[in-house]
Design an enzyme around this catalytic site. Structure first.
Site, mmCIF file in Angstrom:
data_model
loop_
_atom_site.group_PDB
_atom_site.id
_atom_site.type_symbol
_atom_site.label_atom_id
_atom_site.label_comp_id
_atom_site.label_asym_id
_atom_site.label_seq_id
_atom_site.Cartn_x
_atom_site.Cartn_y
_atom_site.Cartn_z
ATOM 1 N N CYS A 52 16.817 28.281 -7.563
ATOM 2 C CA CYS A 52 16.407 26.973 -8.040
ATOM 3 C C CYS A 52 15.874 26.227 -6.815
ATOM 4 O O CYS A 52 15.799 26.793 -5.726
ATOM 5 C CB CYS A 52 17.597 26.251 -8.672
ATOM 6 S SG CYS A 52 17.123 24.902 -9.764
ATOM 7 N N THR A 53 15.554 24.983 -6.978
ATOM 8 C CA THR A 53 15.059 24.222 -5.839
ATOM 9 C C THR A 53 16.221 23.770 -4.954
ATOM 10 O O THR A 53 16.327 24.176 -3.803
ATOM 11 C CB THR A 53 14.219 23.008 -6.301
ATOM 12 O OG1 THR A 53 13.176 23.465 -7.158
ATOM 13 C CG2 THR A 53 13.608 22.297 -5.105
ATOM 14 N N GLY A 54 17.130 22.961 -5.499
ATOM 15 C CA GLY A 54 18.204 22.394 -4.690
ATOM 16 C C GLY A 54 19.472 23.224 -4.613
ATOM 17 O O GLY A 54 20.326 22.968 -3.776
ATOM 18 N N ASN A 55 19.628 24.212 -5.494
ATOM 19 C CA ASN A 55 20.829 25.059 -5.560
ATOM 20 C C ASN A 55 22.099 24.215 -5.639
ATOM 21 O O ASN A 55 23.089 24.484 -4.990
ATOM 22 C CB ASN A 55 20.891 26.036 -4.381
ATOM 23 C CG ASN A 55 21.995 27.072 -4.517
ATOM 24 O OD1 ASN A 55 22.701 27.349 -3.557
ATOM 25 N ND2 ASN A 55 22.171 27.646 -5.689
ATOM 26 N N SER A 56 22.044 23.176 -6.476
ATOM 27 C CA SER A 56 23.221 22.320 -6.630
ATOM 28 C C SER A 56 23.693 22.224 -8.072
ATOM 29 O O SER A 56 24.823 21.818 -8.318
ATOM 30 C CB SER A 56 22.924 20.915 -6.105
ATOM 31 O OG SER A 56 21.949 20.280 -6.909
ATOM 32 N N CYS A 57 22.850 22.622 -9.023
ATOM 33 C CA CYS A 57 23.193 22.379 -10.425
ATOM 34 C C CYS A 57 22.915 23.599 -11.309
ATOM 35 O O CYS A 57 23.809 24.384 -11.600
ATOM 36 C CB CYS A 57 22.418 21.147 -10.905
ATOM 37 S SG CYS A 57 22.886 20.567 -12.524
ATOM 38 N N ARG A 58 21.671 23.768 -11.768
ATOM 39 C CA ARG A 58 21.352 24.820 -12.740
ATOM 40 C C ARG A 58 21.626 26.221 -12.216
ATOM 41 O O ARG A 58 22.231 27.044 -12.909
ATOM 42 C CB ARG A 58 19.885 24.708 -13.184
ATOM 43 C CG ARG A 58 19.632 23.462 -13.993
ATOM 44 C CD ARG A 58 18.170 23.170 -14.096
ATOM 45 N NE ARG A 58 17.699 22.743 -12.774
ATOM 46 C CZ ARG A 58 16.443 22.438 -12.492
ATOM 47 N NH1 ARG A 58 15.516 22.540 -13.427
ATOM 48 N NH2 ARG A 58 16.090 22.032 -11.286
ATOM 49 N N SER A 59 21.189 26.509 -11.008
ATOM 50 C CA SER A 59 21.417 27.855 -10.462
ATOM 51 C C SER A 59 22.903 28.111 -10.246
ATOM 52 O O SER A 59 23.381 29.231 -10.413
ATOM 53 C CB SER A 59 20.648 28.048 -9.151
ATOM 54 O OG SER A 59 20.954 27.025 -8.222
ATOM 55 N N SER B 195 23.522 32.607 -5.674
ATOM 56 C CA SER B 195 22.488 31.634 -6.009
ATOM 57 C C SER B 195 22.024 30.985 -4.722
ATOM 58 O O SER B 195 22.757 30.922 -3.735
ATOM 59 C CB SER B 195 23.011 30.594 -7.005
ATOM 60 O OG SER B 195 24.117 29.892 -6.476
ATOM 61 N N THR C 98 28.829 27.633 -2.646
ATOM 62 C CA THR C 98 28.113 26.916 -1.603
ATOM 63 C C THR C 98 26.644 26.821 -1.986
ATOM 64 O O THR C 98 26.118 27.685 -2.691
ATOM 65 C CB THR C 98 28.243 27.630 -0.239
ATOM 66 O OG1 THR C 98 27.774 28.976 -0.368
ATOM 67 C CG2 THR C 98 29.698 27.633 0.238
ATOM 68 N N ASP D 269 23.187 27.325 -0.808
ATOM 69 C CA ASP D 269 22.574 28.068 0.286
ATOM 70 C C ASP D 269 21.060 28.126 0.177
ATOM 71 O O ASP D 269 20.508 28.149 -0.921
ATOM 72 C CB ASP D 269 23.101 29.514 0.294
ATOM 73 C CG ASP D 269 24.604 29.584 0.480
ATOM 74 O OD1 ASP D 269 25.130 28.844 1.331
ATOM 75 O OD2 ASP D 269 25.250 30.380 -0.231
ATOM 76 N N CYS E 71 14.194 27.052 -12.524
ATOM 77 C CA CYS E 71 13.476 25.772 -12.583
ATOM 78 C C CYS E 71 12.042 25.990 -12.143
ATOM 79 O O CYS E 71 11.758 26.948 -11.433
ATOM 80 C CB CYS E 71 14.168 24.710 -11.743
ATOM 81 S SG CYS E 71 14.345 25.136 -10.010
ATOM 82 N N CYS F 142 8.617 31.218 -5.799
ATOM 83 C CA CYS F 142 9.213 32.549 -5.815
ATOM 84 C C CYS F 142 8.415 33.580 -5.013
ATOM 85 O O CYS F 142 9.008 34.417 -4.353
ATOM 86 C CB CYS F 142 9.420 33.027 -7.251
ATOM 87 S SG CYS F 142 10.596 34.380 -7.395
ATOM 88 N N ASP G 24 16.376 19.766 -15.690
ATOM 89 C CA ASP G 24 17.317 19.391 -14.636
ATOM 90 C C ASP G 24 18.123 18.184 -15.109
ATOM 91 O O ASP G 24 17.601 17.079 -15.154
ATOM 92 C CB ASP G 24 16.573 19.052 -13.346
ATOM 93 C CG ASP G 24 17.499 18.844 -12.173
ATOM 94 O OD1 ASP G 24 18.729 18.717 -12.378
ATOM 95 O OD2 ASP G 24 16.998 18.806 -11.043
#
Length: 142
Positions: free
Chosen positions: A7-14, A32, A60, A62, A79, A86, A103
């Site tokens: 994902c972009t921020g690797n904080s939510c969906r991923s 992720s 985490t 990453d 996302c 990618c 998101d």
């Protein structure tokens, strides 16, 4: 079986997808990462997953750079931003897939509406990744 979810921020969906995939089979190697990793988890994503019985609080956030040298059976973007970036993923990948989700961290409105967006997206991720697991991953493990 090695699966990387981007994902972009690797904080939510991923992170949610990572949690669900790992819950379907503990023997899968699931990670992720983000093309622009935030370095932290979204607290509402952690809360929504806990409500679904999955603890991702130890995950985490990453950078994708951490995994570029690895070989992956699947790299799955969740996302639009990560899907567009990618091709910069230089690691060896057998299958590249895109499964896009809204998101929920961009939702605006009342607290109730924002929370409902986290639940909606969490449930969409759960359903989509379970179908992917049952149709694509599980048959390869038999």
């Amino acid at each position: 079986m090695k699966i990387l979810i981007l994902c972009t921020g690797n904080s939510c969906r991923s992170q949610m997808a990572h949690g669900f995939m790992q819950s379907y089979n503990k023997d899968l190697y699931v990670r992720s990462a983000g093309t622009e990793a935030s370095g932290k988890l979204n607290v509402d994503a952690v809360k929504a997953m806990k409500e679904a019985g999955i603890d991702i609080s130890h995950h985490t956030s990453d950078s994708v750079e951490k995994y570029l040298g690895d070989e992956w059976d699947y790299v799955i973007t969740v996302c639009g931003g990560a899907n567009e970036n990618c091709p910069v993923f230089m690691g060896k990948v057998e299958h590249r897939l895109h499964m896009g989700f809204d998101d929920p961290s961009h939702a605006t409105g009342t607290d109730e509406f924002i929370w409902s967006e986290f639940i909606r997206v969490r449930d969409e991720i759960k359903e989509t990744f379970y179908k992917f697991y049952k149709e694509e991953i599980e048959p390869q493990l038999l």
